[in-house]
Design an enzyme around this catalytic site. Sequence first.
Site, mmCIF file in Angstrom:
data_model
loop_
_atom_site.group_PDB
_atom_site.id
_atom_site.type_symbol
_atom_site.label_atom_id
_atom_site.label_comp_id
_atom_site.label_asym_id
_atom_site.label_seq_id
_atom_site.Cartn_x
_atom_site.Cartn_y
_atom_site.Cartn_z
ATOM 1 N N HIS A 1 45.560 26.261 22.214
ATOM 2 C CA HIS A 1 44.107 26.122 22.298
ATOM 3 C C HIS A 1 43.481 26.601 20.989
ATOM 4 O O HIS A 1 43.159 27.790 20.846
ATOM 5 C CB HIS A 1 43.566 26.953 23.461
ATOM 6 C CG HIS A 1 44.132 26.571 24.795
ATOM 7 N ND1 HIS A 1 45.397 26.945 25.193
ATOM 8 C CD2 HIS A 1 43.602 25.852 25.817
ATOM 9 C CE1 HIS A 1 45.618 26.478 26.408
ATOM 10 N NE2 HIS A 1 44.551 25.806 26.805
ATOM 11 N N HIS B 1 39.658 22.047 22.586
ATOM 12 C CA HIS B 1 39.938 23.157 23.505
ATOM 13 C C HIS B 1 41.424 23.387 23.698
ATOM 14 O O HIS B 1 41.914 24.509 23.509
ATOM 15 C CB HIS B 1 39.289 22.913 24.862
ATOM 16 C CG HIS B 1 39.741 23.894 25.911
ATOM 17 N ND1 HIS B 1 39.216 25.167 26.007
ATOM 18 C CD2 HIS B 1 40.693 23.801 26.882
ATOM 19 C CE1 HIS B 1 39.815 25.806 27.000
ATOM 20 N NE2 HIS B 1 40.717 24.994 27.547
ATOM 21 N N GLU C 1 36.788 42.810 46.958
ATOM 22 C CA GLU C 1 38.236 43.059 46.962
ATOM 23 C C GLU C 1 38.894 42.652 45.646
ATOM 24 O O GLU C 1 39.745 43.374 45.119
ATOM 25 C CB GLU C 1 38.910 42.306 48.124
ATOM 26 C CG GLU C 1 38.514 42.795 49.500
ATOM 27 C CD GLU C 1 37.246 42.142 50.019
ATOM 28 O OE1 GLU C 1 36.847 42.453 51.161
ATOM 29 O OE2 GLU C 1 36.650 41.306 49.291
ATOM 30 N N PHE D 1 42.533 40.629 53.906
ATOM 31 C CA PHE D 1 41.683 40.373 52.754
ATOM 32 C C PHE D 1 42.420 40.538 51.431
ATOM 33 O O PHE D 1 41.807 40.436 50.363
ATOM 34 C CB PHE D 1 40.439 41.255 52.805
ATOM 35 C CG PHE D 1 39.579 40.982 54.014
ATOM 36 C CD1 PHE D 1 39.380 39.683 54.446
ATOM 37 C CD2 PHE D 1 39.000 42.014 54.727
ATOM 38 C CE1 PHE D 1 38.608 39.415 55.567
ATOM 39 C CE2 PHE D 1 38.229 41.758 55.845
ATOM 40 C CZ PHE D 1 38.031 40.455 56.277
ATOM 41 N N HIS E 1 45.021 47.667 59.123
ATOM 42 C CA HIS E 1 44.795 46.636 60.140
ATOM 43 C C HIS E 1 45.761 45.481 59.878
ATOM 44 O O HIS E 1 45.375 44.350 59.629
ATOM 45 C CB HIS E 1 43.336 46.179 60.132
ATOM 46 C CG HIS E 1 42.373 47.285 60.484
ATOM 47 N ND1 HIS E 1 42.260 48.446 59.735
ATOM 48 C CD2 HIS E 1 41.493 47.417 61.514
ATOM 49 C CE1 HIS E 1 41.341 49.238 60.282
ATOM 50 N NE2 HIS E 1 40.872 48.641 61.376
ATOM 51 N N ARG F 1 46.318 49.787 62.692
ATOM 52 C CA ARG F 1 45.102 50.322 63.295
ATOM 53 C C ARG F 1 45.450 51.173 64.505
ATOM 54 O O ARG F 1 44.831 52.208 64.761
ATOM 55 C CB ARG F 1 44.174 49.181 63.723
ATOM 56 C CG ARG F 1 42.884 49.702 64.345
ATOM 57 C CD ARG F 1 42.113 48.623 65.078
ATOM 58 N NE ARG F 1 40.846 49.151 65.581
ATOM 59 C CZ ARG F 1 40.148 48.589 66.548
ATOM 60 N NH1 ARG F 1 40.588 47.480 67.130
ATOM 61 N NH2 ARG F 1 39.016 49.123 66.950
#
Length: 695
Positions: free
Chosen positions: A37, A268, A415, A441, A465, A524
Amino acid sequence: MNVSQQIEPRAAASERNMADAIRFLSMDAVEKANSGHPGMPMGMADAVTVLFNRFIRIDPSLPDWPDRDRFVLSAGHGSMLLYSLHHLIGFADMPMAELSSFRQLGSKTAGHPEYGHALGIETTTGPLGQGISTAVGMAMAEQMMASRFGSALCNHFTYVVAGDGCLQEGISHEAIDLAGHLKLRKLVVLWDDNRISIDGSTDLSTSMNQLARFRAASWDAQAVDGHDPEAVAKALERARRTRKPSLIACRTRIGKGAASMEGSHKTHGAALGDKEIAATREKLGWPHPPFFVPPEIRAAWAKVAARGRTAREAWDIRLDASRSKKRYEQTIRRQFDGELGDLLAKFRSAHRTRATKVATRQASQMALEVINGATALTIGGSADLTGSNLTMTSQTQPISPGNFKGRYLHYGIREHGMAAAMNGIALHGGFIPYGGTFLVFSDYARGAMRLSALMGLPVIYVLTHDSIGLGEDGPTHQPVEHLAMLRATPNLNVFRPADIIETAECWEIALGEKNTPSVLALSRQALPMLRRTEGNENQSALGAYVLREARGNRDITILATGSEVEIAVAAAERLQAEEGIAAAVVSMPCWEKFEVQDLAYRRKVLGDAPRIAIEAAGRLGWDRWMGPDGAFVGMTGFGASAPAGDLYRHFGITADHVVAEALELLRRAYSETLPIGARIGPHPSAHTVRSSQEA
């Protein structure tokens, strides 16, 4: 003395020639590789030359000097900008031969900058947005170190070159917002505002006013002509004075200087071609052959290194005179006091005596109370789930704008930004970051977690959890495929402890890692203490071990992790009591640790009897441990919304189901002619596996 008085003036003409050296080295390297690039290095050469020539403090002779300025090339595709700089200022591992080997196997000049692959590369970049977000963590760490040791020992800037793509990625929003909130005043981002993307002009996909966006996030934001050295220098001087993080929008032309392709998106990601490069040499008055830099330009760049060396030597004198020298050096090396291991051993012994029954997320907090009391190296945090992840202890007071003496970061619902910031904290040195969210998550944090592993950073992810055991929140919050995804990641330890003993052991292992990040997948729901044998040996460090040996020769081996080890033990006891079947239980808190044990140990643990595995997650990956004829009890699809106990029964992850599967497995493995309650001996083709008492 104000900032402008500290900056040595340079002639613009000289800087133009210095910048042209970057342009032609970049063009030549990409052309020879026929890959790369060139457009971004050519476009940002002017602004970056000003940054290095007048401001930045880096000593190539000691690349890991702790108080150096950090330079992060967030737009990592423009890596020849960085490699050219490193060659010109004299990094020992960046001779011209490396530039001419750009993107070739075994060279130091990889397609995108890789941390640890060459000296002076502060972080791996390439996935857009990661660099600017990691730099936020570096700037946090600088402020935290300064609050502990003062500006005499910690007083440096973090400079970032980011492109349009970096600012379009979602992670940039998380990082920019957090940096502005915390007023990270020593973070300076130079945005390559060339308004070009791979597909063409950026107005194909965005109308964002980036200056307004950054100002809304409490940044100082300026716009300058990126090809005007004095305008860039003036903007940098202002950025160094402000009490906020700074954005300098450098209006540039991609492929600046190219004879006919300047400003084109075609520069690019492809070589310019021999004819275009020859014409560019003529246009810019650069008559030199490929990979050649005139002595006078080399001499100008050498002054950058000399200035950095002078600054580093002055810092050495301050460090030697400081009463905090020993503590500083221990901190920057992340050196633990020797008592931590003993304290955790006492912790395990005490809870073994009490038979403590708690969720492993709570066991983690209890272990952290010991850890955070024994060392000040740990920096905790959570993505707005502190009360659920249980990542805060009595020692970890929150960090807030203007107060970086704390040890806990409220990352907000970010997160991905949290994971990248923890990478930056770890890269900076001085701290061991850990941060929490729900296991499901980890999807949101995946890009930065992968870079933790790729860079070999001792970052700790507290992911609670961890199964359908979280219950009523339902399938959106219940991880099924996540353990398999994380285990598939090279150089990432995934710990799923079964009780308070294993949880403390897993924390001890994670804290001892120097080049590997860790995941702690925690429950949990409350889990009983299962490890009743005395001893200080950290059995989780082996990855898997026999928690409950069979009475006599094994008929079957039950493998499990985390909350399902309790089910495995219950099933084994029922098989023995009701069917006369001798079942061993193997707890496997960390597959990655187990697979590096010697073959003899792995065979001893797994045994030769048929195997059944239990995990409240998908099957993927388990067959390597179960063998070709093993059975699996776990999830085959997404979860559901209901109380945890109901879900375990609904999906058949129970001792009853394990017993039934074990009996069916044994029927298939041996003979259907035996009565169900008959004593089933070892498989005729198997070696006898004796219990630990008999071995």
